[in-house]
Every structure is written in structure tokens, then in C-alpha cells.
Write a protein that holds these residues in place. Sequence first.
Motif, PDB file in Angstrom:
ATOM      1  N   GLU A  75     130.294   7.133 115.843  1.00 44.43           N
ATOM      2  CA  GLU A  75     131.215   5.999 115.694  1.00 44.43           C
ATOM      3  C   GLU A  75     131.916   5.628 116.999  1.00 44.43           C
ATOM      4  OE1 GLU A  75     132.051   4.542 112.374  1.00 44.43           O
ATOM      5  OE2 GLU A  75     130.063   5.475 112.221  1.00 44.43           O
ATOM      6  N   ARG A  76     131.805   6.510 117.985  1.00 42.56           N
ATOM      7  CA  ARG A  76     132.570   6.274 119.202  1.00 42.56           C
ATOM      8  C   ARG A  76     131.809   5.409 120.200  1.00 42.56           C
ATOM      9  NH1 ARG A  76     136.951   9.467 120.961  1.00 42.56           N
ATOM     10  NH2 ARG A  76     137.925  10.523 119.209  1.00 42.56           N
ATOM     11  N   ASP A  77     132.577   4.715 121.035  1.00 44.08           N
ATOM     12  CA  ASP A  77     132.030   3.736 121.974  1.00 44.08           C
ATOM     13  C   ASP A  77     131.524   4.449 123.226  1.00 44.08           C
ATOM     14  OD1 ASP A  77     131.502   1.709 123.693  1.00 44.08           O
ATOM     15  OD2 ASP A  77     133.366   0.611 123.312  1.00 44.08           O
ATOM     16  N   ASP A  78     130.197   4.399 123.452  1.00 41.48           N
ATOM     17  CA  ASP A  78     129.604   5.050 124.627  1.00 41.48           C
ATOM     18  C   ASP A  78     129.980   4.348 125.926  1.00 41.48           C
ATOM     19  OD1 ASP A  78     128.137   7.275 123.724  1.00 41.48           O
ATOM     20  OD2 ASP A  78     126.617   5.957 122.860  1.00 41.48           O
ATOM     21  N   GLY A  79     130.411   3.104 125.831  1.00 31.89           N
ATOM     22  CA  GLY A  79     130.674   2.309 127.038  1.00 31.89           C
ATOM     23  C   GLY A  79     132.003   2.642 127.698  1.00 31.89           C
ATOM     24  N   LEU A  80     132.879   3.350 126.988  1.00 27.92           N
ATOM     25  CA  LEU A  80     134.196   3.685 127.538  1.00 27.92           C
ATOM     26  C   LEU A  80     134.262   5.178 127.828  1.00 27.92           C
ATOM     27  CD1 LEU A  80     136.633   1.723 125.175  1.00 27.92           C
ATOM     28  CD2 LEU A  80     136.068   1.201 127.558  1.00 27.92           C
ATOM     29  N   ILE A  81     134.595   5.540 129.060  1.00 22.95           N
ATOM     30  CA  ILE A  81     134.752   6.951 129.403  1.00 22.95           C
ATOM     31  C   ILE A  81     136.176   7.182 129.894  1.00 22.95           C
ATOM     32  CG2 ILE A  81     133.978   8.848 130.881  1.00 22.95           C
ATOM     33  CD1 ILE A  81     131.276   7.585 131.018  1.00 22.95           C
ATOM     34  N   CYS A  82     136.882   8.066 129.212  1.00 20.73           N
ATOM     35  CA  CYS A  82     138.254   8.397 129.606  1.00 20.73           C
ATOM     36  C   CYS A  82     138.221   9.720 130.378  1.00 20.73           C
ATOM     37  CB  CYS A  82     139.125   8.522 128.359  1.00 20.73           C
ATOM     38  SG  CYS A  82     140.803   9.012 128.735  1.00 20.73           S
ATOM     39  N   VAL A  83     138.697   9.701 131.615  1.00 22.62           N
ATOM     40  CA  VAL A  83     138.652  10.889 132.474  1.00 22.62           C
ATOM     41  C   VAL A  83     139.997  11.615 132.405  1.00 22.62           C
ATOM     42  CG1 VAL A  83     138.292  11.713 134.831  1.00 22.62           C
ATOM     43  CG2 VAL A  83     137.040   9.714 133.997  1.00 22.62           C
ATOM     44  N   ARG A 133     138.916   5.390 121.251  1.00 12.92           N
ATOM     45  CA  ARG A 133     137.735   5.715 120.444  1.00 12.92           C
ATOM     46  C   ARG A 133     136.469   5.711 121.272  1.00 12.92           C
ATOM     47  NH1 ARG A 133     137.949   8.550 116.341  1.00 12.92           N
ATOM     48  NH2 ARG A 133     136.087   7.590 115.483  1.00 12.92           N
ATOM     49  N   GLY A 134     136.610   5.991 122.574  1.00 15.11           N
ATOM     50  CA  GLY A 134     135.415   6.106 123.412  1.00 15.11           C
ATOM     51  C   GLY A 134     135.054   7.565 123.613  1.00 15.11           C
ATOM     52  N   ARG A 135     134.436   7.863 124.746  1.00 16.44           N
ATOM     53  CA  ARG A 135     134.058   9.242 125.084  1.00 16.44           C
ATOM     54  C   ARG A 135     135.000   9.773 126.166  1.00 16.44           C
ATOM     55  NH1 ARG A 135     130.369  10.109 120.943  1.00 16.44           N
ATOM     56  NH2 ARG A 135     129.018   8.295 120.793  1.00 16.44           N
TER      57      ARG A 135
END
Lengths: 196, 196
Positions: free
Chosen positions: B76-84, B101-103
Motif C-alpha cells: 500500500e505504500r508509495d515507492d516514489g517517496l523515500i524518507c531518509v 505513507r512512502g518508504r
Amino acid sequence: MDDGGEIQRLIALMAKLPGLGPRSARRAVLALVRRREALLAPLAEAMATVAERARLCARCGNLDTTEICAICRDPERDDGLICVVEEVGDLWAMERAGAFRGRYHVLGGVLSALDGVGPDDLRIPALAERAATAREVILALNATVDGVTTAHYVADSLAALGVPVTSLAQGVPVGGELDYLDDGTIGAALRARRAL
Amino acid sequence: MDDGGEIQRLIALMAKLPGLGPRSARRAVLALVRRREALLAPLAEAMATVAERARLCARCGNLDTTEICAICRDPERDDGLICVVEEVGDLWAMERAGAFRGRYHVLGGVLSALDGVGPDDLRIPALAERAATAREVILALNATVDGVTTAHYVADSLAALGVPVTSLAQGVPVGGELDYLDDGTIGAALRARRAL
């Protein structure tokens, strides 16, 4: 949080410990995982051992992993002296002080009308049995209302045995400053004054 | 103390946890023994499981008991957003906020000349690989000197990829009172002011 069911479960369990909340439980779990070999694995093992084997000493009520606790088994200790404490934590405090080399008797609580704790809920009959052959019974109960009530009850119930019953002295704590002491303690210390 | 080797050993281990000292470790152990079935046994088991199976997610560096963590597995999570983030604890904080709700990508620390932590000690090359296919990289590093330095370094090393790199806004905390805020935060909030 949907990350790591088992890790979140460990955090939830840790957060139930007194002195730890959710935040400190998370910190503790991260520290545990970082020190897996040195701390987490030994801790898991120690907990499993204690969970399986912890019991109250059949003689004195101390917490140990053997039928009769290490203090009761120690042949160097004086059988004639019995120190009566409320809880196992109080016994540990006495032991840390290192000033007593007799035996203990843990009551397992104090008399409390409010909480419905009567003489039958405490280990007082067992104490009377042990006190019959003792030289002195030292009451080291907390100086709270319930503790003092219990001390009086225990002293009364041992009176028929003729064994001397004493209690810890009340007074100024070592290093204590009068200005910071409560009135009751100052009064007690004054009444119990001693010749220098 | 010579009472209960195994119990004293458990206390000594508990006292090594951050947030617990010798006194609170003793309290915790007494509480654990009192709640043996409900707390001590499950805790021992949860610790053994985590000791055996905890690992860092091969993709994002999150702590879990599986090769790929639950967040990376979540479809369900958005692959396009990466939170570092710096550490796993920071990832947990982001998840508690429930606003993302990203990775994730856990660096495993920050650059620090003082502690001898260089770019090769952090998971920056792995981030560059993942960022190549991302829509946005959000830097959620701590607002400390080392955190800001690291953020600049990460942004620079991703610049060639052409992926937008953003960072958390700085400003007045929700519920915060100006009178209690430091000058730096007030200045940052003023510079980042927005039309109402």
C-alpha cells in the motif's frame, strides 16, 4: 506502527515495567538490539531461569531460586537473631547495609484494614515458631503507620514467648540536616537522645 | 549480597538498560517475579526471539525480524517517496506521527568528524541506488549540527540524479509558545513564514 511485530511486542512488554514508559522502553529495546550478545541474550536467559525457578524461601520468605534461600543456608550466620522485614526489597536493603549477620523473616506485607490485610495474610505464625528458639527478634518494618501498627501486633503476638523484641532506632539519618528533616523525626531523635 | 545468585544476576543485567539504575532494576525484578506468568515469562520469550531474529532490513535498514521489513513489504505504500532518517528510533517516530505513507531509508547515523564517521560508514550509496527511481527524497534528519551537515552531504550526492530532495520544515512546534522558544527557531520560523 506496522514494522516488526516481534520487536513492537517486546517494546510493549518492556513498557509495563515500573520505571519504564513507552519512550524509555523503545530506547531500551534499541540498546538491547545493539548489544545483542552482551546484554539481550543473557537477559533473556536470566529471565527465563528466574521465571522458571524463582520461589520464596520455605523458611524465611526471601526470594531465591532454591527451596531454602542462600541466607538461610549460610552456616556463618547467627541463628539466634531474627530480623523481621515487610518485603524482599527491605531484606535486600538490610543486606546492602551489611550490618546484620543473623537470619531474616519476610512478613510479605503489613497489616492494613484499608487493603483488607489481616494477620492471617502475613507470615506471623511461622515467625512465632522460629522466634521460640531465638535470642532476639529485631523488627525492621517501615516507619509508616501500617508498619508501626504491624510492629506492635508482632511484638504482642511474640510477648508470650519471652524473647526480647527490639526495633530499629528512629532519629536523624546519617548525613541528614536538621533544617530539611520533618518535625516528627526531630521529635523522635530528641526523645531518643543519648549521652555522648 | 549473597542471596539468590540468579536473581542478583538478573538485577545486574537489568541495571545496564538505559533509564534503569540499580534501584529501579531491583524494583523491576520484584515486579517481574510478582507477575511471572503475565509479564516475566512472555518477556523472556520475546527477548529470546528478538535476540535470535532481529536484523536490519536489507533494503531500508529498518529493524525487523525478517529479511525485508514490514514497511518495505507493504504493497500500500508509495515507492516514489523515500524518507531518509538517521536511526531506527527516528523511523519509529515518523511512523507514530502517521503522516507519511512512502518508504524509508535509515542511514544508520550521521557524518561526524569528531566520532570519525565518514560517508562510507553510512548507507548513502544504497540510498543513491534507490533514489534513482524515486519521485522525491525527503530528508528527515535531526536538526542538529551533524544532522544538517549530513543532510547537505546527502543532497549533494543525489544532485546528479535530478530527483527533488526536500527536508522537513523548521518552525514553531504545534502547541509551542514563542516565549519558550529559542532564538534560532523563531528566526527560522520567521524566514519560512507563509501567507495565511
